[in-house]
Design a protein around this motif. Structure first.
Motif, PDB file in Angstrom:
ATOM      1  N   THR A 164       0.845  -1.196   0.000  1.00  0.00           N
ATOM      2  CA  THR A 164       0.000   0.000   0.000  1.00  0.00           C
ATOM      3  C   THR A 164       0.882   1.249   0.000  1.00  0.00           C
ATOM      4  O   THR A 164       2.073   1.195   0.338  1.00  0.00           O
ATOM      5  CB  THR A 164      -0.916   0.058   1.236  1.00  0.00           C
ATOM      6  N   VAL A 165       0.268   2.354  -0.361  1.00  0.00           N
ATOM      7  CA  VAL A 165       0.984   3.633  -0.342  1.00  0.00           C
ATOM      8  C   VAL A 165       1.472   3.916   1.085  1.00  0.00           C
ATOM      9  O   VAL A 165       2.624   4.291   1.288  1.00  0.00           O
ATOM     10  CB  VAL A 165       0.074   4.772  -0.864  1.00  0.00           C
ATOM     11  N   ALA A 166       0.612   3.700   2.075  1.00  0.00           N
ATOM     12  CA  ALA A 166       0.996   3.931   3.472  1.00  0.00           C
ATOM     13  C   ALA A 166       2.120   2.995   3.901  1.00  0.00           C
ATOM     14  O   ALA A 166       3.049   3.403   4.605  1.00  0.00           O
ATOM     15  CB  ALA A 166      -0.205   3.763   4.391  1.00  0.00           C
ATOM     16  N   GLY A 167       2.044   1.734   3.477  1.00  0.00           N
ATOM     17  CA  GLY A 167       3.077   0.764   3.841  1.00  0.00           C
ATOM     18  C   GLY A 167       4.430   1.123   3.262  1.00  0.00           C
ATOM     19  O   GLY A 167       5.454   1.042   3.948  1.00  0.00           O
ATOM     20  N   LEU A 168       4.436   1.531   2.001  1.00  0.00           N
ATOM     21  CA  LEU A 168       5.702   1.903   1.370  1.00  0.00           C
ATOM     22  C   LEU A 168       6.258   3.177   1.988  1.00  0.00           C
ATOM     23  O   LEU A 168       7.456   3.283   2.232  1.00  0.00           O
ATOM     24  CB  LEU A 168       5.524   2.062  -0.142  1.00  0.00           C
ATOM     25  N   THR A 169       5.378   4.117   2.311  1.00  0.00           N
ATOM     26  CA  THR A 169       5.824   5.347   2.976  1.00  0.00           C
ATOM     27  C   THR A 169       6.471   5.025   4.315  1.00  0.00           C
ATOM     28  O   THR A 169       7.534   5.553   4.642  1.00  0.00           O
ATOM     29  CB  THR A 169       4.647   6.321   3.164  1.00  0.00           C
ATOM     30  N   ALA A 170       5.849   4.138   5.085  1.00  0.00           N
ATOM     31  CA  ALA A 170       6.399   3.752   6.396  1.00  0.00           C
ATOM     32  C   ALA A 170       7.756   3.075   6.237  1.00  0.00           C
ATOM     33  O   ALA A 170       8.685   3.342   7.008  1.00  0.00           O
ATOM     34  CB  ALA A 170       5.426   2.834   7.118  1.00  0.00           C
ATOM     35  N   THR A 171       7.881   2.209   5.240  1.00  0.00           N
ATOM     36  CA  THR A 171       9.158   1.536   4.983  1.00  0.00           C
ATOM     37  C   THR A 171      10.241   2.552   4.655  1.00  0.00           C
ATOM     38  O   THR A 171      11.349   2.489   5.193  1.00  0.00           O
ATOM     39  CB  THR A 171       9.012   0.528   3.820  1.00  0.00           C
ATOM     40  N   LEU A 172       9.917   3.490   3.778  1.00  0.00           N
ATOM     41  CA  LEU A 172      10.895   4.506   3.380  1.00  0.00           C
ATOM     42  C   LEU A 172      11.285   5.391   4.552  1.00  0.00           C
ATOM     43  O   LEU A 172      12.456   5.723   4.725  1.00  0.00           O
ATOM     44  CB  LEU A 172      10.320   5.366   2.249  1.00  0.00           C
ATOM     45  N   THR A 173      10.318   5.768   5.357  1.00  0.00           N
ATOM     46  CA  THR A 173      10.584   6.609   6.528  1.00  0.00           C
ATOM     47  C   THR A 173      11.511   5.873   7.499  1.00  0.00           C
ATOM     48  O   THR A 173      12.480   6.459   7.998  1.00  0.00           O
ATOM     49  CB  THR A 173       9.274   7.000   7.226  1.00  0.00           C
ATOM     50  N   GLY A 174      11.238   4.596   7.742  1.00  0.00           N
ATOM     51  CA  GLY A 174      12.078   3.801   8.636  1.00  0.00           C
ATOM     52  C   GLY A 174      13.503   3.682   8.116  1.00  0.00           C
ATOM     53  O   GLY A 174      14.454   3.785   8.882  1.00  0.00           O
ATOM     54  N   LYS A 175      13.642   3.462   6.820  1.00  0.00           N
ATOM     55  CA  LYS A 175      14.980   3.329   6.246  1.00  0.00           C
ATOM     56  C   LYS A 175      15.760   4.639   6.339  1.00  0.00           C
ATOM     57  O   LYS A 175      16.956   4.618   6.639  1.00  0.00           O
ATOM     58  CB  LYS A 175      14.882   2.898   4.775  1.00  0.00           C
ATOM     59  N   ARG A 176      15.093   5.734   6.054  1.00  0.00           N
ATOM     60  CA  ARG A 176      15.794   7.032   6.123  1.00  0.00           C
ATOM     61  C   ARG A 176      16.156   7.382   7.555  1.00  0.00           C
ATOM     62  O   ARG A 176      17.202   7.948   7.817  1.00  0.00           O
ATOM     63  CB  ARG A 176      14.959   8.114   5.479  1.00  0.00           C
ATOM     64  N   THR A 177      15.287   7.034   8.496  1.00  0.00           N
ATOM     65  CA  THR A 177      15.573   7.290   9.906  1.00  0.00           C
ATOM     66  C   THR A 177      16.778   6.461  10.351  1.00  0.00           C
ATOM     67  O   THR A 177      17.687   6.969  11.009  1.00  0.00           O
ATOM     68  CB  THR A 177      14.331   6.966  10.775  1.00  0.00           C
ATOM     69  N   ALA A 178      16.784   5.194   9.958  1.00  0.00           N
ATOM     70  CA  ALA A 178      17.902   4.307  10.303  1.00  0.00           C
ATOM     71  C   ALA A 178      19.196   4.782   9.655  1.00  0.00           C
ATOM     72  O   ALA A 178      20.255   4.752  10.286  1.00  0.00           O
ATOM     73  CB  ALA A 178      17.595   2.880   9.888  1.00  0.00           C
TER      74      ALA A 178
END
Length: 85
Positions: free
Chosen positions: A67-81
């Motif tokens: 989902t759009v929300a799922g991919l956004t969350a994945t990207l946010t987590g990766k950038r934060t990490a």
């Protein structure tokens, strides 16, 4: 859909500009398949996100069922990490 994060904004921009998807269709619960993205488009999206955001996007992270929300969350987590390193 209102973008809450830079990652969400980047994803929405790519979907609406590069893939010419009507912004009204880009909802948090929309799957990439429901936005008419085929396998080639998913690969292009992953590459474009990687270039724009500077984080790798694995094939398993941007699938037709994502989902759009799922991919956004994945990207946010990766950038934060990545920023924590």
């Amino acid at each position: 859909m209102s973008a809450q994060s830079p990652e969400g904004s980047a994803l929405i921009a790519l979907l609406t500009e590069k893939f010419e998807i009507d912004p009204a269709r880009v909802r948090p619960d929309a799957t990439l398949e429901s936005l008419d993205l085929d396998s080639l488009a998913l690969a292009e999206l992953a590459l474009a996100l990687q270039e724009r955001l500077g984080v790798p996007v694995a094939e398993s992270e941007a699938t037709k069922r994502t989902t759009v929300a799922g991919l956004t969350a994945t990207l946010t987590g990766k950038r934060t990490a990545a920023g924590a390193r």
